[in-house]
Each structure stands twice: as C-alpha cells, then as structure tokens.
Design an enzyme around this catalytic site. Structure first.
Site, PDB file in Angstrom:
ATOM      1  N   HIS A   1      -7.662   4.323   7.492  1.00  0.00           N
ATOM      2  CA  HIS A   1      -8.273   3.235   6.728  1.00  0.00           C
ATOM      3  C   HIS A   1      -8.654   2.101   7.681  1.00  0.00           C
ATOM      4  O   HIS A   1      -7.900   1.777   8.576  1.00  0.00           O
ATOM      5  CB  HIS A   1      -7.296   2.705   5.680  1.00  0.00           C
ATOM      6  CG  HIS A   1      -7.276   3.522   4.429  1.00  0.00           C
ATOM      7  ND1 HIS A   1      -7.180   2.983   3.178  1.00  0.00           N
ATOM      8  CD2 HIS A   1      -7.360   4.853   4.243  1.00  0.00           C
ATOM      9  CE1 HIS A   1      -7.210   3.938   2.276  1.00  0.00           C
ATOM     10  NE2 HIS A   1      -7.295   5.087   2.894  1.00  0.00           N
TER      11      HIS A   1
ATOM     12  N   TYR B   1      -5.025  -4.616  -3.351  1.00  0.00           N
ATOM     13  CA  TYR B   1      -3.909  -5.492  -3.717  1.00  0.00           C
ATOM     14  C   TYR B   1      -4.461  -6.517  -4.698  1.00  0.00           C
ATOM     15  O   TYR B   1      -5.441  -7.196  -4.380  1.00  0.00           O
ATOM     16  CB  TYR B   1      -3.389  -6.246  -2.496  1.00  0.00           C
ATOM     17  CG  TYR B   1      -2.642  -5.390  -1.483  1.00  0.00           C
ATOM     18  CD1 TYR B   1      -1.256  -5.333  -1.488  1.00  0.00           C
ATOM     19  CD2 TYR B   1      -3.317  -4.678  -0.498  1.00  0.00           C
ATOM     20  CE1 TYR B   1      -0.558  -4.574  -0.548  1.00  0.00           C
ATOM     21  CE2 TYR B   1      -2.634  -3.914   0.437  1.00  0.00           C
ATOM     22  CZ  TYR B   1      -1.252  -3.859   0.404  1.00  0.00           C
ATOM     23  OH  TYR B   1      -0.574  -3.114   1.338  1.00  0.00           O
TER      24      TYR B   1
ATOM     25  N   PRO C   1       8.407  -4.605   0.016  1.00  0.00           N
ATOM     26  CA  PRO C   1       7.450  -3.558   0.396  1.00  0.00           C
ATOM     27  C   PRO C   1       6.004  -4.002   0.625  1.00  0.00           C
ATOM     28  O   PRO C   1       5.240  -3.258   1.222  1.00  0.00           O
ATOM     29  CB  PRO C   1       7.526  -2.579  -0.789  1.00  0.00           C
ATOM     30  CG  PRO C   1       8.050  -3.378  -1.929  1.00  0.00           C
ATOM     31  CD  PRO C   1       8.940  -4.422  -1.338  1.00  0.00           C
TER      32      PRO C   1
ATOM     33  N   LYS D   1       5.868  -2.492   5.805  1.00  0.00           N
ATOM     34  CA  LYS D   1       6.339  -2.590   7.195  1.00  0.00           C
ATOM     35  C   LYS D   1       7.635  -1.818   7.462  1.00  0.00           C
ATOM     36  O   LYS D   1       7.999  -1.605   8.625  1.00  0.00           O
ATOM     37  CB  LYS D   1       6.571  -4.068   7.571  1.00  0.00           C
ATOM     38  CG  LYS D   1       5.295  -4.867   7.679  1.00  0.00           C
ATOM     39  CD  LYS D   1       4.457  -4.384   8.837  1.00  0.00           C
ATOM     40  CE  LYS D   1       3.074  -4.972   8.853  1.00  0.00           C
ATOM     41  NZ  LYS D   1       2.068  -4.083   9.418  1.00  0.00           N
TER      42      LYS D   1
ATOM     43  N   TYR E   1      -1.412  -6.640   9.613  1.00  0.00           N
ATOM     44  CA  TYR E   1      -1.411  -5.440   8.768  1.00  0.00           C
ATOM     45  C   TYR E   1      -1.484  -4.176   9.636  1.00  0.00           C
ATOM     46  O   TYR E   1      -0.741  -3.217   9.404  1.00  0.00           O
ATOM     47  CB  TYR E   1      -2.574  -5.479   7.765  1.00  0.00           C
ATOM     48  CG  TYR E   1      -2.361  -4.570   6.581  1.00  0.00           C
ATOM     49  CD1 TYR E   1      -1.901  -5.066   5.367  1.00  0.00           C
ATOM     50  CD2 TYR E   1      -2.572  -3.187   6.681  1.00  0.00           C
ATOM     51  CE1 TYR E   1      -1.666  -4.232   4.268  1.00  0.00           C
ATOM     52  CE2 TYR E   1      -2.339  -2.349   5.603  1.00  0.00           C
ATOM     53  CZ  TYR E   1      -1.886  -2.875   4.407  1.00  0.00           C
ATOM     54  OH  TYR E   1      -1.650  -2.043   3.337  1.00  0.00           O
TER      55      TYR E   1
HETATM   56  C1  DHB Z   1       1.911   1.590  -0.057  1.00  0.00           C
HETATM   57  C2  DHB Z   1       3.089   0.876  -0.121  1.00  0.00           C
HETATM   58  C3  DHB Z   1       3.062  -0.463   0.210  1.00  0.00           C
HETATM   59  O1  DHB Z   1       4.191  -1.183   0.167  1.00  0.00           O
HETATM   60  C4  DHB Z   1       1.894  -1.086   0.586  1.00  0.00           C
HETATM   61  O2  DHB Z   1       1.898  -2.399   0.888  1.00  0.00           O
HETATM   62  C5  DHB Z   1       0.733  -0.353   0.651  1.00  0.00           C
HETATM   63  C6  DHB Z   1       0.762   0.993   0.321  1.00  0.00           C
HETATM   64  C7  DHB Z   1       1.948   3.046  -0.417  1.00  0.00           C
HETATM   65  O3  DHB Z   1       3.022   3.538  -0.729  1.00  0.00           O
HETATM   66  O4  DHB Z   1       0.891   3.677  -0.386  1.00  0.00           O
END
Ligand code: DHB
Length: 385
Positions: free
Chosen positions: A64, A193, A285, A289, A377
C-alpha cells in the site's frame, strides 16, 4: 525463549550459529490461525526479506502506498509514495508471519515446543539462568546463557523482575475496538480511517476477497451487545460519510474485541532476562505498531546476543533497553496520536473536541502534517533496516 516474537529471534540467532529453544504456551494451530493486525512497516518487510522470510510475504502481501482519513464529510489521502520518498507498508496478517517463521524454524530443525505450561524463571541474575516448565506431562528444566521474555503482556517474564525494580508507564483509553473478518472484496484500494459523529471505524483488508473492519465500542462491551445488524449499521454510518462510497457487506468469519491501552515497562533487561514485544510494551492498535515494535526489539536483541558470543562484549547488551525504548516511545507517541485524532472520547470536553478538529483540519491542509503522519506510519526508524 518464550512465545511470539520468539521464533524470529530464534531464526536471527540461528543465522549467527547460535542455538536457542523456543517455548510456546499455545498450540501451533492456535497461533497460526489467530487473527490479529496486519500492517507491516517498510523496515519490517525489508528485515524479513533480508533474513530469508520474504517469499510468501512478497507474493501474497498487499503493498500500500497511502491511506485515507475521513472526517466531517471530507476525505484526505496520505500519499506515502510522495511524502516518504517511495516507502510504503504491506498488508500481511500477523498470523501469516507466524506461519512463515515456524515453518522456517522447523525446516532448519530449530527447537520449538508447543503447549508448554507452568513456566518459571530461575536465577535470572546469575550467569546461568534456568527455565522450568511442563511439556507433554513432564516437568523439564533448561539452563541457558540468556532468556528472552517474549511472552506477551500477561506472561511470567515481566513479573519475574522484582516489582521494586520495574519502572513502568501506562494509560487506558475509554473505548475498545470490535474487529470483524469478512468474506467480501475490499470496498477501497486503501485503508480508510474514519472519525465520524458516532465514533471511529476502520476499513482494512487481508486479500482480494477478505476484508477486516473495526469499530470503536465501549470497553466493557461483549459480543451479545453487537448483533451482526448493529455491526453493519455502525460500519455504514461511520464509514459512508463521503459521497458515493458504499461499504460491501459479506459473511462475518470472525469477531474479536481489543482493549485499548498504552503501556511501557522500561526495565527491558534484568540480569540475563531480556523483555521483548508485548511483555514490555503495549500500544493501542490505531496505526498497527504492535508487531513492528516487537520485531524491532528482537532485531536489537539478536545483534546484542550475537556480539556477546562473537566478541565476548557486553556493549550491545547494556544498551539494549535504550535502543529499544527510543523506538518504542516513538511508536507509543504515534499510536497515542492516531488514537487521539480519530476516536470519539466519551469524556472529552468541548475544548478538547475543538482541539481534535483543529488537528484534523491542519492535517487535511498541511503537507508538513501529512508528511509527519506518513513518515511514522511507514515506520520511522532511528537506525535503518
Ligand atoms: C489493521 C489494524 C490496525 O490497527 C490498523 O491501524 C490498520 C489495519 C488491520 O488489522 O488490518
């Protein structure tokens, strides 16, 4: 060694001719199929590829080059390519990394024991620490030079360090994530997001036919609180906040609830015990990370242990906590930033709500703000790999 990310450390050490034993509390089937996050930073992809673990990752991982952020009926794309000189991330489930690691260790006759219980660490301040454990109905003991405590937040390793010697920091968030794995084609090429009036949602994916979606929920919610209808309604309401975009539904294959916590135990070394991954630190999450930080830890640890065997030097061992923690606190800050930016805080004051809006408006209009988010990121590293 104990638990994940222990197989990676074992693999890295084996490449330097160093023998290790991995003790895993779960079954192989459980850890290879447990659905978890799935974002690998550029540096993580580079490291895994460099050490011979990239075959399936490069074939099946989905590269990505950007993410989308939605707020207030607007959409903002963070273009990793443009903002980070061509770096990116790869979508590849954590359990896929685990499968690759275990198969590599087993192919090389690496020692991994599954379904180990009653683990006890002894003599961690001596030169010959010992692990006592039960396996296949027998109590066993293994003496070693070093113990890597990679046994997660609830494992025995961190608790084996006297409490008075542990320095830790934590923060809890007033929400959790409900995650679902869905049999449906992704509704977008990139992760979305969304910070909506009703709370946070995330649209992610695992393959051209499987999506992964998350919604902010209350920290004490259980599955009974979330019927499939309620889940889909919440996802539609929170993600479809820009014109002409529709979320594809499908069969829900799996559900999970993830608590949101930030935690760091700065005592990452005590005698011959080294903590790595979730045993030492937890991130919320948002931004995914967790696994990347665990991999960063074991990479430093393998370098430190390798140097000790090659040269008898303790230099890298002594600076192991400092090296890790610099990287860990960067990840803690970024995860806290993403969480604060994108969630609806039930206890926030009108002043805090205005600050969140101010930050989002700045991000949507400033290329410097977008660049900083992109750089973190894809993975900001103090040491490159
Ligand atoms: C996923 C999990 C995340 O915490 C995140 O920020 C982006 C993607 C995932 O599980 O695809």
């Amino acid at each position: 060694m104990l638990d994940q990310p222990a197989p990676l450390l074992s693999h890295l050490l084996a490449r330097q001719g160093i023998d290790s034993l991995v003790l895993e509390s779960r079954s192989r089937d459980y850890i290879e199929n447990r659905v978890r996050a799935g974002v690998l930073e550029q540096g993580t992809v580079n490291l895994l590829t460099e050490v011979g673990l990239g075959d399936r990752l490069l074939k099946e991982g989905i590269p990505h080059h950007g993410i989308e952020i939605r707020f207030d009926n607007q959409s903002h794309r963070i273009d990793f390519n443009e903002l980070t000189d061509g770096k990116g991330i790869s979508i590849y489930g954590q359990q896929e990394v685990v499968k690759d690691l275990i198969s590599a260790r087993i192919k090389e006759d690496g020692k991994i024991l599954f379904e180990v219980s009653d683990v006890e660490l002894m003599g961690i301040e001596s030169d010959k620490p010992t692990i006592k454990f039960s396996h296949e109905g027998e109590v066993k003991q293994s003496e070693c030079d070093f113990i890597a405590g990679c046994d997660g937040f609830h494992g025995v390793s961190r608790k084996s360090i006297p409490e008075a010697k542990r320095k830790s920091f934590s923060r809890d968030y007033p929400f959790a994530w409900l995650g679902i794995l869905v049999e449906a084609a992704p509704s977008s090429e990139e992760l979305i997001y969304a910070n909506s009036e009703a709370g946070f949602a995330l649209h992610s994916m695992r393959s051209p036919t499987i999506t992964r979606n998350y919604i902010q929920c209350n920290p004490d919610d259980s599955f009974e609180d979330w019927s499939n209808d309620r889940i889909w309604q919440a996802l539609h309401d929170r993600l479809e906040i820009v014109n002409d975009w529709k979320l594809e539904e499908g069969e829900i294959l799996e559900k999970g609830i993830t608590p949101m916590r930030s935690y760091v135990c700065e005592t990452m070394r005590f005698g011959r015990l080294f903590l790595a991954g979730d045993a030492a630190h937890i991130v919320p999450p948002t931004g995914a990370k967790g696994m990347n930080l665990a991999i960063s830890d074991v990479n430093y640890l393998s370098e430190a242990i390798s140097e000790w065997y090659a040269k008898g030097s303790e230099d890298l061992i002594k600076i192991y906590p400092k090296k890790c923690l610099q990287q860990v606190w960067r990840g803690e800050h970024f995860s806290w930033y993403m969480t604060s930016l994108l969630h609806k805080f039930p206890d926030s004051t009108p002043f805090q709500q205005r600050l969140q809006r101010a930050e989002l408006e700045y991000l949507f209009s400033s290329s410097s703000a977008s660049k900083s988010l992109a750089e973190n990121y894809v993975g900001y590293r103090f040491d490159q790999y």
